[in-house]
Design an enzyme around this catalytic site. Structure first.
Site, mmCIF file in Angstrom:
data_model
loop_
_atom_site.group_PDB
_atom_site.id
_atom_site.type_symbol
_atom_site.label_atom_id
_atom_site.label_comp_id
_atom_site.label_asym_id
_atom_site.label_seq_id
_atom_site.Cartn_x
_atom_site.Cartn_y
_atom_site.Cartn_z
ATOM 1 C CG HIS A 182 -2.158 -1.198 1.141
ATOM 2 N ND1 HIS A 182 -3.025 -1.046 0.507
ATOM 3 C CD2 HIS A 182 -1.797 -2.299 2.346
ATOM 4 C CE1 HIS A 182 -3.456 -2.569 0.840
ATOM 5 N NE2 HIS A 182 -2.887 -3.038 1.977
ATOM 6 C CB SER A 312 16.662 18.902 -15.905
ATOM 7 O OG SER A 312 16.036 19.588 -16.269
ATOM 8 C CE LYS A 318 15.031 16.473 -11.619
ATOM 9 N NZ LYS A 318 14.157 14.870 -12.162
ATOM 10 C CD GLU A 325 10.759 8.987 -17.226
ATOM 11 O OE1 GLU A 325 11.324 10.111 -17.606
ATOM 12 O OE2 GLU A 325 11.569 9.783 -16.353
#
Length: 456
Positions: A182, A312, A318, A325
């Protein structure tokens, strides 16, 4: 542009003189200027294999001459090897039976074959399409495409990701981490056990795909127009399917009920469902890895993934989980394709389904996207996955769910009281247990050992 005149039952039509197609292909080009999606190369190559097998079967039954058979087989083999792909320009959004793609193959093969022999010995309908109909050749080519593409492309990358996950299991044995259910802290497990779950998912997917493929091995050859086999010699289907099975090393066989073969696309729905199951597992694994690698300082950060490219355009240094993805986007596309395939398969009216080009396009795309994305994810992400042992240990020791092992000692209610007390007051579990005088320090150290909480 120089043109020539081609004639058919509807009259005359101009065709680019440099092209090897005839009137039916040209009429389709002019009448179906819909979208940019062309019939997949994989379908064209599967059709070429089918046409070759049909020519050999027709020769076997003395329906064509040796010279005609040789011409068809020679051209089909060139198409199978990727030649003449510019001669197959038709869009997906055409007649739902795929008749125009079948005729595109018939026309191109006949013209190239006549050029090859320097004789006018092949006719698109009377020779190349002999003993066939678009209604049985398109579903047969569709099944050939699905089975060959999955067998030769998708299954090997599943074996690849399973092998890499097995290696990661071995490398990460003995590392205890906190489990999560959860999205909340749960009881501990080994990192290798978590990875084994991923490995088992893909092993199950492979079994499911192989199970679904069994229905795909059934081909519609010999059904011709409505399933009765009109204008087709008895036993033609078996001869054709045996030739295709020998060449592909895939156990194709005749569909015992040709009426089923033409109107039902249940095999396509079944295999698409197996691909959707694979996509669902890809989504889960990719999401887990990007969550576990989140950070590097303000996320979970229990694993590290390769830094493949800057993440980025504005934030220097980054690094983003880009392979995760890409895989999750593919998963969504495959699930969408599956929905369209299901709707299309439900549209079999009377003796034929006329949504087959859509089914072919979506299945080709789903298989290709899964193949490419799983391979990319494996070599660019999974192979470089490493545990962050420091963060794993900190998270493990900070977890309040270690209190679960005290249920048999102090009872569920007192254990729950201790965990809530620790959370509200910013204490460790041990500090809370001692402040509440539920156990001594020696008793706590004796009972709360993460390694003893893992029984498998």
């Amino acid at each position: 542009m120089k043109t020539r005149i081609e004639k058919d039952c509807l009259g005359e039509i101009e065709v680019d003189s440099t092209k090897y197609w005839k009137s039916q292909t040209q009429r389709s080009l002019e009448n179906f200027k819909i979208g940019k999606e062309l019939m997949p190369v994989s379908i064209i190559k599967s059709f070429a294999l089918l046409k070759k097998a049909c020519a050999l079967a027709n020769f076997h039954f003395n329906k064509i001459t040796d010279e005609q058979c040789d011409a068809i087989v020679t051209i089909c083999e060139k198409i199978q090897n990727g030649l003449y792909m510019d001669q197959f320009p038709l869009h997906v959004w055409q007649t739902g039976s795929g008749t125009q793609t079948n005729m595109n193959l018939n026309e191109v093969i006949s013209m190239l074959g006549n050029e090859y022999t320097q004789k006018n010995i092949l006719h698109p309908n009377d020779t190349v399409n002999k003993s066939q109909s678009s209604n049985d050749t398109f579903p047969a080519a569709l099944h050939i495409m699905i089975a060959t593409k999955i067998t030769n492309e998708l299954l090997p990358v599943l074996d690849e990701i399973i092998m890499v996950l097995k290696r990661l299991e071995k490398e990460n044995e003995g590392i205890i981490k906190i489990g999560r259910t959860h999205l909340q802290d749960a009881t501990p497990l080994y990192l290798s056990q978590e990875i084994s779950g991923y490995r088992s998912m893909f092993e199950h997917n492979k079994k499911q795909i192989l199970q679904a493929l069994d229905s795909v091995y059934e081909l519609a050859c010999g059904a011709t127009a409505v399933g009765t086999g009109i204008n087709c010699p008895k036993g033609f289907d078996k001869v054709v399917d045996d030739i295709i099975a020998t060449e592909t090393k895939i156990p194709f066989r005749p569909d015992d009920n040709k009426f089923h073969a033409l109107t039902s696309k249940d095999a396509c729905v079944f295999i698409s469902g197996a691909l959707k199951s694979l996509a669902a597992n890809c989504m889960k694994v990719a999401n887990d890895i990007r969550w576990l690698a989140s950070g590097p300082r303000c996320g979970i950060g229990e694993i590290e993934i390769p830094a493949n490219e800057p993440g980025s355009s504005i934030m220097p240094g980054k690094v983003n989980p880009t392979q995760c993805e890409a895989l999750t986007m593919v998963s969504v596309q495959v699930m969408g394709n599956d929905s369209a395939i299901g709707f299309a398969a439900s549209q079999g009216n009377f003796e034929l389904n006329v949504f087959m080009p859509l089914i072919a396009y979506n299945l080709d795309q789903s298989i290709q996207l899964l193949t490419d994305s799983i391979h990319s994810f494996t070599i660019h992400c999974l192979t470089g996955l490493k545990p962050n042992k420091k963060v794993i240990e900190e998270n493990l020791n900070n977890s309040l769910m270690l209190v679960t092992c005290l249920n048999p000692v102090i009872g569920y209610e007192k254990a729950g009281q201790a965990s809530q007390y620790a959370y509200r007051n910013g204490l460790t579990l041990k500090e809370a247990i001692l402040e509440l005088k539920l156990l001594t320090e020696e008793e706590f150290d004796e009972y709360v050992k993460p390694e003893n909480m893992i029984t498998i």
